[in-house]
Design an enzyme around this catalytic site. Structure first.
Site, PDB file in Angstrom:
ATOM      1  N   ALA A 159       0.841  -1.099  -0.041  1.00  0.00           N
ATOM      2  CA  ALA A 159      -0.092   0.087   0.024  1.00  0.00           C
ATOM      3  C   ALA A 159       0.832   1.276   0.141  1.00  0.00           C
ATOM      4  CB  ALA A 159      -1.094  -0.035   1.183  1.00  0.00           C
ATOM      5  N   GLY A 173       0.573  -4.984   0.887  1.00  0.00           N
ATOM      6  CA  GLY A 173      -0.817  -5.048   0.119  1.00  0.00           C
ATOM      7  C   GLY A 173      -0.260  -5.727  -1.482  1.00  0.00           C
ATOM      8  N   GLU A 177      -0.791  -9.266  -0.881  1.00  0.00           N
ATOM      9  CA  GLU A 177      -2.139  -9.580  -0.623  1.00  0.00           C
ATOM     10  C   GLU A 177      -3.126  -9.530  -1.629  1.00  0.00           C
ATOM     11  OE1 GLU A 177      -1.734  -6.308   2.782  1.00  0.00           O
ATOM     12  OE2 GLU A 177      -2.836  -7.582   3.844  1.00  0.00           O
ATOM     13  N   GLU A 201       4.851  -4.860   6.894  1.00  0.00           N
ATOM     14  CA  GLU A 201       3.856  -3.771   7.634  1.00  0.00           C
ATOM     15  C   GLU A 201       4.559  -3.661   8.957  1.00  0.00           C
ATOM     16  OE1 GLU A 201       2.561  -6.323   6.005  1.00  0.00           O
ATOM     17  OE2 GLU A 201       0.900  -5.736   4.629  1.00  0.00           O
TER      18      GLU A 201
HETATM   19  N1  CAA Z   1       4.715   3.191  -0.934  1.00  0.00           N
HETATM   20  C1  CAA Z   1       4.942   4.290  -1.308  1.00  0.00           C
HETATM   21  N2  CAA Z   1       6.233   4.500  -1.959  1.00  0.00           N
HETATM   22  C2  CAA Z   1       6.966   3.237  -2.270  1.00  0.00           C
HETATM   23  C3  CAA Z   1       6.678   2.248  -1.650  1.00  0.00           C
HETATM   24  C4  CAA Z   1       5.346   2.056  -1.058  1.00  0.00           C
HETATM   25  N3  CAA Z   1       4.771   0.848  -0.442  1.00  0.00           N
HETATM   26  N4  CAA Z   1       7.448   1.348  -1.712  1.00  0.00           N
HETATM   27  C5  CAA Z   1       8.389   1.976  -2.630  1.00  0.00           C
HETATM   28  N5  CAA Z   1       8.131   3.015  -2.987  1.00  0.00           N
HETATM   29  C6  CAA Z   1       8.602   4.084  -3.668  1.00  0.00           C
HETATM   30  C7  CAA Z   1       9.964   4.885  -2.944  1.00  0.00           C
HETATM   31  O1  CAA Z   1       9.501   5.601  -1.787  1.00  0.00           O
HETATM   32  C8  CAA Z   1      10.956   5.339  -3.820  1.00  0.00           C
HETATM   33  O2  CAA Z   1      10.190   6.570  -4.299  1.00  0.00           O
HETATM   34  P1  CAA Z   1      11.071   7.740  -4.324  1.00  0.00           P
HETATM   35  O3  CAA Z   1      12.233   7.426  -5.365  1.00  0.00           O
HETATM   36  O4  CAA Z   1      10.481   8.987  -4.659  1.00  0.00           O
HETATM   37  O5  CAA Z   1      11.950   7.912  -3.099  1.00  0.00           O
HETATM   38  C9  CAA Z   1      10.508   4.419  -5.243  1.00  0.00           C
HETATM   39  O6  CAA Z   1       9.372   3.793  -4.774  1.00  0.00           O
HETATM   40  C10 CAA Z   1      11.595   3.485  -5.390  1.00  0.00           C
HETATM   41  O7  CAA Z   1      11.719   2.434  -4.054  1.00  0.00           O
HETATM   42  P2  CAA Z   1      13.194   2.453  -3.236  1.00  0.00           P
HETATM   43  O8  CAA Z   1      14.075   3.455  -3.589  1.00  0.00           O
HETATM   44  O9  CAA Z   1      12.972   2.278  -1.927  1.00  0.00           O
HETATM   45  O10 CAA Z   1      13.692   1.160  -4.091  1.00  0.00           O
HETATM   46  P3  CAA Z   1      14.740   0.009  -3.392  1.00  0.00           P
HETATM   47  O11 CAA Z   1      14.899  -0.899  -4.736  1.00  0.00           O
HETATM   48  O12 CAA Z   1      15.689   0.545  -2.921  1.00  0.00           O
HETATM   49  O13 CAA Z   1      13.871  -0.862  -2.430  1.00  0.00           O
HETATM   50  C11 CAA Z   1      11.887  -2.020  -1.637  1.00  0.00           C
HETATM   51  C12 CAA Z   1      12.756  -1.550  -2.885  1.00  0.00           C
HETATM   52  C13 CAA Z   1      12.694  -3.002  -0.854  1.00  0.00           C
HETATM   53  C14 CAA Z   1      10.423  -2.491  -2.441  1.00  0.00           C
HETATM   54  C15 CAA Z   1      11.411  -0.627  -0.731  1.00  0.00           C
HETATM   55  O14 CAA Z   1      10.917   0.275  -1.611  1.00  0.00           O
HETATM   56  C16 CAA Z   1      10.450  -1.030   0.274  1.00  0.00           C
HETATM   57  O15 CAA Z   1      10.872  -1.654   1.336  1.00  0.00           O
HETATM   58  N6  CAA Z   1       9.023  -0.587  -0.047  1.00  0.00           N
HETATM   59  C17 CAA Z   1       8.094  -0.585   1.185  1.00  0.00           C
HETATM   60  C18 CAA Z   1       7.751  -1.736   1.226  1.00  0.00           C
HETATM   61  C19 CAA Z   1       6.619  -2.125   2.481  1.00  0.00           C
HETATM   62  O16 CAA Z   1       6.971  -1.805   3.376  1.00  0.00           O
HETATM   63  N7  CAA Z   1       5.421  -2.390   2.015  1.00  0.00           N
HETATM   64  C20 CAA Z   1       4.242  -2.618   2.942  1.00  0.00           C
HETATM   65  C21 CAA Z   1       3.501  -1.175   2.719  1.00  0.00           C
HETATM   66  S1  CAA Z   1       2.123  -1.067   4.085  1.00  0.00           S
HETATM   67  C22 CAA Z   1       0.678  -2.028   3.432  1.00  0.00           C
HETATM   68  O17 CAA Z   1       0.934  -2.932   2.340  1.00  0.00           O
HETATM   69  C23 CAA Z   1      -0.309  -2.117   4.308  1.00  0.00           C
HETATM   70  C24 CAA Z   1      -1.416  -3.291   4.057  1.00  0.00           C
HETATM   71  O18 CAA Z   1      -1.193  -4.457   4.063  1.00  0.00           O
HETATM   72  C25 CAA Z   1      -2.523  -2.703   3.009  1.00  0.00           C
END
Ligand code: CAA
Length: 258
Positions: free
Chosen positions: A65, A109, A112, A132
């Site tokens: 998400a 998400g 999911e 998460e």
């Molecule tokens: N939401 C918003 N933006 C996201 C995102 C997310 N879940 N995941 C990645 N992005 C964005 C980053 O902020 C970044 O944007 P900017 O270039 O503007 O800074 C861009 O995508 C590229 O990401 P990274 O620079 O972080 O890329 P990376 O290759 O270094 O890492 C990754 C990749 C490991 C997937 C890392 O991006 C990450 O950990 N993302 C978050 C994963 C996460 O925590 N997901 C759970 C979200 S909460 C949820 O999903 C709740 C639910 O159950 C409904």
């Protein structure tokens, strides 16, 4: 219809829905989820569509998400909007089969969403996770419930509590995905699977989807009775006569969804 966050192509009776927010690794924001609900509902109603495929990019199916969208929200905002409730309910109402083609990250998400599809074909680059906990929250669109049913309590607890990622090989071994293919063949293999489904009787396909899903919703005894009744029911279709005649006549069946 043109979407801001999706690319939808319909060809050869398959609706291919590609998540398309490359700058955010296909993070699922409200726009994307509501467009997805809309595209899936439209594909379900479209007589030309016999199977649906959801995919992302080589780098990410969806990285969860959208954290930027959620970060400032409070309980009241989330509760009053029933955040992602209506959109995910719409996905569950789709009666046609949905196949997830996953390459790269399928996190939070994203994992999911893949699990809400009917089955998952993974590229060998796929990484699944429910991270998460690192954000101080819990999965919100089925991760604690569905991952546990797919991979069992121990592994689901491990994934949710540590936030670690699972690679494609572990995901296949654990029953999360149906098959793993080389990344370069992901779409070819997925579209071939979808084309196989599209050849079948749509009546039988819908009954199979309902019956398998029912196994998650009820007791074994009720599920077995349901299965036996729909098995009996299908003997009142022309497609059952065609399927069995074709076998006996050593030819390919021509199903007419009747
Ligand atoms: N939401 C918003 N933006 C996201 C995102 C997310 N879940 N995941 C990645 N992005 C964005 C980053 O902020 C970044 O944007 P900017 O270039 O503007 O800074 C861009 O995508 C590229 O990401 P990274 O620079 O972080 O890329 P990376 O290759 O270094 O890492 C990754 C990749 C490991 C997937 C890392 O991006 C990450 O950990 N993302 C978050 C994963 C996460 O925590 N997901 C759970 C979200 S909460 C949820 O999903 C709740 C639910 O159950 C409904």
């Amino acid at each position: 219809m043109a979407y801001e966050t999706l690319i939808v192509d319909i060809d050869n009776h398959i609706a291919l829905i590609r998540l398309n927010r490359p700058d955010a690794l296909n993070a699922l924001n409200s726009t994307m989820l509501s467009e997805l609900a809309d595209a899936l509902t439209a594909a379900d109603k479209n007589d030309k569509v016999r199977c649906i495929v959801i995919t992302g990019s080589d780098k990410a199916f969806a990285a969860g998400a959208d954290i930027k969208e959620m970060s400032e929200k409070g309980f009241v905002d989330m509760f009053q909007a029933d955040f992602f409730g209506p959109e995910t309910e719409a996905l569950l109402r789709v009666r046609k089969p949905i196949v997830a083609a996953v390459a790269g990250y399928a996190l939070g998400g994203g994992c999911e969403l893949a699990m809400m599809c009917d089955f998952i074909i993974a590229a060998d680059t796929a990484k699944f996770g429910q991270p998460e906990i690192n954000l101080g929250v819990v999965a919100g669109i089925g991760g604690t419930q569905r991952l546990t049913r797919f991979v069992g309590k121990s592994k689901a607890m491990d994934m949710h509590l540590t936030g670690r990622f699972m690679d494609a090989e572990e995901a296949e071994r654990s029953g999360l995905v149906s098959r793993v293919v080389p990344a370069g063949k992901l779409m070819e293999e997925t579209m071939a699977a979808a084309a196989k489904i599209a050849e079948k009787s749509q009546i039988t396909v819908k009954v199979v989807k309902e019956a398998v899903n029912r196994s998650y919703e009820t007791t074994l005894r009720e599920g077995l009775l349901y299965e036996r009744r729909v098995f009996h029911m299908l003997f009142n279709t022309k497609d059952q006569k065609e399927g069995m005649s074709a076998f006996l006549e050593k030819r390919q069946p021509q199903f007419r969804d009747q």
